[in-house]
Design an enzyme around this catalytic site. Structure first.
Site, PDB file in Angstrom:
ATOM      1  N   TRP A 334     -28.513 -22.299 -32.760  1.00 35.17           N
ATOM      2  CA  TRP A 334     -27.269 -22.814 -32.165  1.00 35.17           C
ATOM      3  C   TRP A 334     -27.157 -24.329 -32.294  1.00 35.17           C
ATOM      4  O   TRP A 334     -26.989 -25.036 -31.305  1.00 35.17           O
ATOM      5  CB  TRP A 334     -27.136 -22.381 -30.710  1.00 35.17           C
ATOM      6  CG  TRP A 334     -26.826 -20.942 -30.564  1.00 35.17           C
ATOM      7  CD1 TRP A 334     -25.621 -20.319 -30.707  1.00 35.17           C
ATOM      8  CD2 TRP A 334     -27.764 -19.901 -30.242  1.00 35.17           C
ATOM      9  NE1 TRP A 334     -25.752 -18.961 -30.506  1.00 35.17           N
ATOM     10  CE2 TRP A 334     -27.048 -18.688 -30.220  1.00 35.17           C
ATOM     11  CE3 TRP A 334     -29.134 -19.889 -29.963  1.00 35.17           C
ATOM     12  CZ2 TRP A 334     -27.652 -17.459 -29.930  1.00 35.17           C
ATOM     13  CZ3 TRP A 334     -29.737 -18.680 -29.690  1.00 35.17           C
ATOM     14  CH2 TRP A 334     -28.999 -17.481 -29.676  1.00 35.17           C
ATOM     15  N   CYS A 419     -24.791 -24.014 -27.121  1.00 37.17           N
ATOM     16  CA  CYS A 419     -25.071 -22.618 -27.466  1.00 37.17           C
ATOM     17  C   CYS A 419     -23.842 -21.995 -28.095  1.00 37.17           C
ATOM     18  O   CYS A 419     -23.399 -22.396 -29.156  1.00 37.17           O
ATOM     19  CB  CYS A 419     -25.546 -21.844 -26.231  1.00 37.17           C
ATOM     20  SG  CYS A 419     -26.009 -20.134 -26.586  1.00 37.17           S
ATOM     21  N   CYS A 420     -23.236 -21.055 -27.399  1.00 36.34           N
ATOM     22  CA  CYS A 420     -22.225 -20.196 -28.003  1.00 36.34           C
ATOM     23  C   CYS A 420     -20.834 -20.488 -27.476  1.00 36.34           C
ATOM     24  O   CYS A 420     -19.896 -20.726 -28.219  1.00 36.34           O
ATOM     25  CB  CYS A 420     -22.550 -18.734 -27.703  1.00 36.34           C
ATOM     26  SG  CYS A 420     -24.285 -18.399 -27.530  1.00 36.34           S
ATOM     27  N   GLY A 735     -21.200 -14.755 -29.877  1.00 31.31           N
ATOM     28  CA  GLY A 735     -21.504 -16.142 -29.574  1.00 31.31           C
ATOM     29  C   GLY A 735     -22.126 -16.936 -30.706  1.00 31.31           C
ATOM     30  O   GLY A 735     -22.349 -18.124 -30.569  1.00 31.31           O
TER      31      GLY A 735
END
Length: 760
Positions: A334, A419-420, A735
């Protein structure tokens, strides 16, 4: 000091003055100096010969990873720190942006501070022997985050982990979800930042001497001292590559290199689940534009530098176990880069560099990393919307998040995605990552009095199981509410322990050095199995659900008579149940005390753990079979959204961001022909679809996140059978993006069985 001032004056020549010159304020620098771009992609350059040569070399290693599902190589005797390794190169003569985590491409480092057990597990899985001295040091002399957590865990939490009602907790690896403001290294240089940290350290002396918030003050003083030390180590690391980053960057190449060195220090010292890159493209465009106007570089050279930066982000690797890979499959790290969006002043933050970043998906082909994230606004320039849509159609490598929703929520246009799907203001905010809780299993506990349907052991609080022949909605809901109270308490207790220990034994000094002194913290909880739980409640409410019990009276299966509304078809009867579950669980979390007074948030997100959750969860009242995967993130269950794209998108958009500010992940797969008969129509229709999904106003909240895959199921089936034909095939999952060939067969099958929308 005068030498530093001279360096600053030289580096900042030609920039518009502002507050950013007197304080660390990257946003102010961007706003005063960037050039919005509303044109099309016709200015872009292709790959240089150097880029192609370098990427071909990297792809040799990537193909090996795809084929073996194992690392190319990894350390067994060196504990990684910012300065632990010598300089490493792919081909030093060709690289415009340099820096590797170790001394060799794709070689993974040992990062033991999060836990020695994961490293031992990795060595065992890949038939390598860990240096006994590393094990001795991190077992006998240096306590790890993992050991600290398990010293304090309660028996209840251990049972929750074992059963899978809580899964993916960051208790054996780095938590991640922190974005250092890596731009600060380029804009100010390390010496300026160290001076600023020293001032922050000194500012706490009076509180320390007067005993004000004594424990917090001592801890913060120590953390700032570690941050100051980490900044010095960044200089030492850069010097190994022949660069002096004590002063600010003086040109575009240095700005990109300095920014990357800040990030490289982070991934050398931490193995967080998500190590996001931030929001750099518009910042870097300021330097590129200055050099282009001065005739110092060409567009081809600008693209090459961006290509080489992105190539390095594509190469970041961490040593993981096969068990970790089940939860977060395909080596995601990520390195999320947030691109585009609108400014608070109404100007677009799209620049030519926004296009250059997306163009790397053509110059070097599709890739899951960096996790390129478009901050979508209805007011984005049409040319950029259509180019992003084209890139999605061609590569399935982008995700989209609602800038019109998040920008006013923060009242800030310098946030990024960690992150997502999780937004936070860069350099001013961090998240305590919390994985996710299994709502589908929680419902089964409500029905079975807290006994786990797979383990046949008491996990939840002991209570009478539901006895009737037909499940009653009100009774199930009342009991589920009680079990959600219990789960929220176990969840927050676990996260408080985890983040206390991570701060103590695996503190992210290099990342936090690129933050303000006082940061806002969020406790980022999450839920999985939302569509399973909502559909199950819908079946109980609108059909007739009969539990089938074993000899011990445990409900192990369910018989459904009649039809029931299913999530994903814009039917308020079931959509409202999903909305209620999100709101209900968040309110329970919000009642509980959090470590460092972190603000509780929640995501509807699963990564690829929807497969693991399915394995750990028995038959559910919606008709889902034991072991079958959940719908990923906020997605409807596979095949149940039968009314086309708009109905499915509408159901998901109803989920309230106000109660899920850590993000709501929706993965959308559509066949090309459903978007139109030719490329121009497809671009227009996909952009229009996103305008509709993200449309946000005071009375109607827009959707928050959208993964877009444009492909046929037949291609994925062919890729399963003939992986060598598709070495870079990239798809979006919950994600993030992943190389299809890096997924396990089981995960590939899960992706293929998901809904591929055939119509708008």
């Amino acid at each position: 000091m005068s030498e530093l001032n001279e360096k600053l004056a030289t580096a900042w020549e030609g920039f518009t003055k502002g507050d950013w010159q007197n304080e660390v304020n990257v946003r102010d620098f961007i706003q005063k100096n960037y050039t919005p771009y509303e044109g099309d992609e016709s200015f872009l350059a292709g790959a240089t010969e150097a880029t192609t040569t370098l990427w071909d070399k990297v792809m040799e290693g990537v193909k090996l990873e795809n084929r073996t599902h194992a690392p190319v190589d990894f350390d067994t005797a060196v504990a990684s720190t910012i300065t632990s390794h010598d300089a490493g190169y792919i081909n030093k003569q060709l690289e415009k942006i340099v820096g590797l985590q170790t001394e060799a491409p794709l070689k993974r480092a040992l990062i033991p501070f999060g836990g020695i057990k994961m490293i031992e597990g990795s060595c065992k899985a890949y038939n390598r022997e860990l240096d006994p001295m590393i094990k001795k040091i991190f077992t006998e002399y240096r306590k790890t985050h993992n050991q600290g957590v398990f010293d304090v865990y309660t028996p209840d939490i251990l049972r929750c982990r074992k059963s899978g009602v809580l899964t993916g907790l960051p208790d054996a690896y780095g938590r991640g979800r922190i974005i250092g403001d890596y731009r600060r290294v380029a804009l100010y240089g390390i010496d300026y930042l160290m001076k600023d940290k020293l001032a922050q350290f000194t500012s706490l002396q009076a509180d320390l001497e007067n005993g004000v918030n004594l424990e917090q003050t001592i801890r913060l003083r120590e953390e700032i001292a570690e941050q100051h030390r980490a900044l010095g180590q960044m200089k030492e690391m850069a010097a190994k590559y022949g660069y002096d980053i004590s002063g600010p960057a003086t040109n575009a190449q240095e700005a990109i290199q300095w920014t990357y060195f800040g990030y490289l220090a982070a991934v050398k010292s931490q193995n967080g689940a998500a190590m996001s890159f931030g929001r750099t493209s518009t910042f870097l465009d300021v330097y590129i534009e200055r050099d282009l106007k001065a005739g110092k570089i060409t567009e081809q050279e600008a693209q090459e530098m961006v290509d080489h930066l992105v190539m390095k982000l594509r190469m970041v690797r961490f040593l993981r176990t096969p068990e970790y890979d089940e939860l977060f499959s395909g080596d995601p790290i990520w390195a999320t880069e947030s691109i585009g969006g609108m400014g608070l002043d109404g100007r677009t933050l799209v620049t030519k560099n926004s296009f250059r970043f997306l163009n790397t998906l053509y110059t070097m082909g599709p890739s899951p990393e960096p996790n390129m994230t478009i901050l979508w606004s209805e007011k984005l320039p049409l040319n950029f919307k259509k180019f992003a849509a084209k890139v999605s159609i061609d590569t399935s490598s982008l995700q989209y998040e609602n800038d019109d929703l998040m920008r006013p929520d923060f009242n800030n246009d310098d946030y990024a995605i960690a992150c997502c799907v999780s937004p936070m203001i860069v350099g001013k905010q961090m998240q305590f990552f919390g994985a996710r809780a299994n709502l589908a299993k929680t419902m089964l506990y409500a029905i079975n009095g807290g006994v786990d349907e797979k383990l046949k052991m008491q996990v939840g609080p002991k209570s009478e199981p539901i006895k009737g022949d037909v499940l009653n909605y009100d009774e199930v809901m009342e009991r589920m509410d009680h079990f959600m109270d219990w789960l929220a308490k176990q969840y927050i207790t676990a996260l408080n322990i985890i983040h206390y220990m991570h701060d103590k034994y695996s503190y992210e000094a290099s990342l936090m050095a690129l933050h303000d002194r006082d940061v806002i913290r969020t406790m980022a909880c999450g839920i999985a199995g939302l569509s399973v739980a909502a559909d199950s409640l819908s079946a109980i409410k609108y059909a007739k659900v009969k539990p089938i019990r074993d000899e011990d009276g445990l409900a192990i299966d369910f018989e459904i008579e009649g039809e029931y509304p299913q999530f994903g078809n814009n039917d308020p009867r079931v959509d409202d149940l999903a909305v209620d579950l999100v709101e209900r669980f968040m309110k329970k979390i919000q009642k509980l005390h959090t470590y460092r007074d972190a603000i509780p948030t929640q995501s509807v997100l699963t990564i690829t753990s929807n497969v693991v959750y399915g394995k750990k969860t028995g038959n559910t009242p919606d008709g889902r079979r034991a072991g079958a995967p959940f719908g990923p993130g906020a997605n409807p269950m596979h095949g149940r959204d039968q009314k086309g794209a708009v109905a499915s998108l509408t159901s998901v958009a109803k989920l309230p961001f106000a109660y899920a500010k850590d993000g709501i992940s929706y993965t959308f797969s559509i066949v090309p022909n459903a978007l139109g008969k030719d490329d121009e129509v497809r671009k227009t229709n996909l952009a229009g679809l996103m305008d509709g999904y993200f449309h946000h106003e005071a009375s109607i909240e827009g959707g928050q996140h959208l993964n877009v895959n444009v492909m046929n199921r037949e291609m994925l089936l062919d890729a399963m059978e003939n992986p060598e034909k598709y070495p870079q095939l990239t798809i979006r999952v919950s994600g993030y993006a992943v190389r299809f060939n890096s997924l396990t067969k089981e995960q590939q099958q899960d992706v293929i069985t998901r809904t591929f929308t055939q119509s708008m």
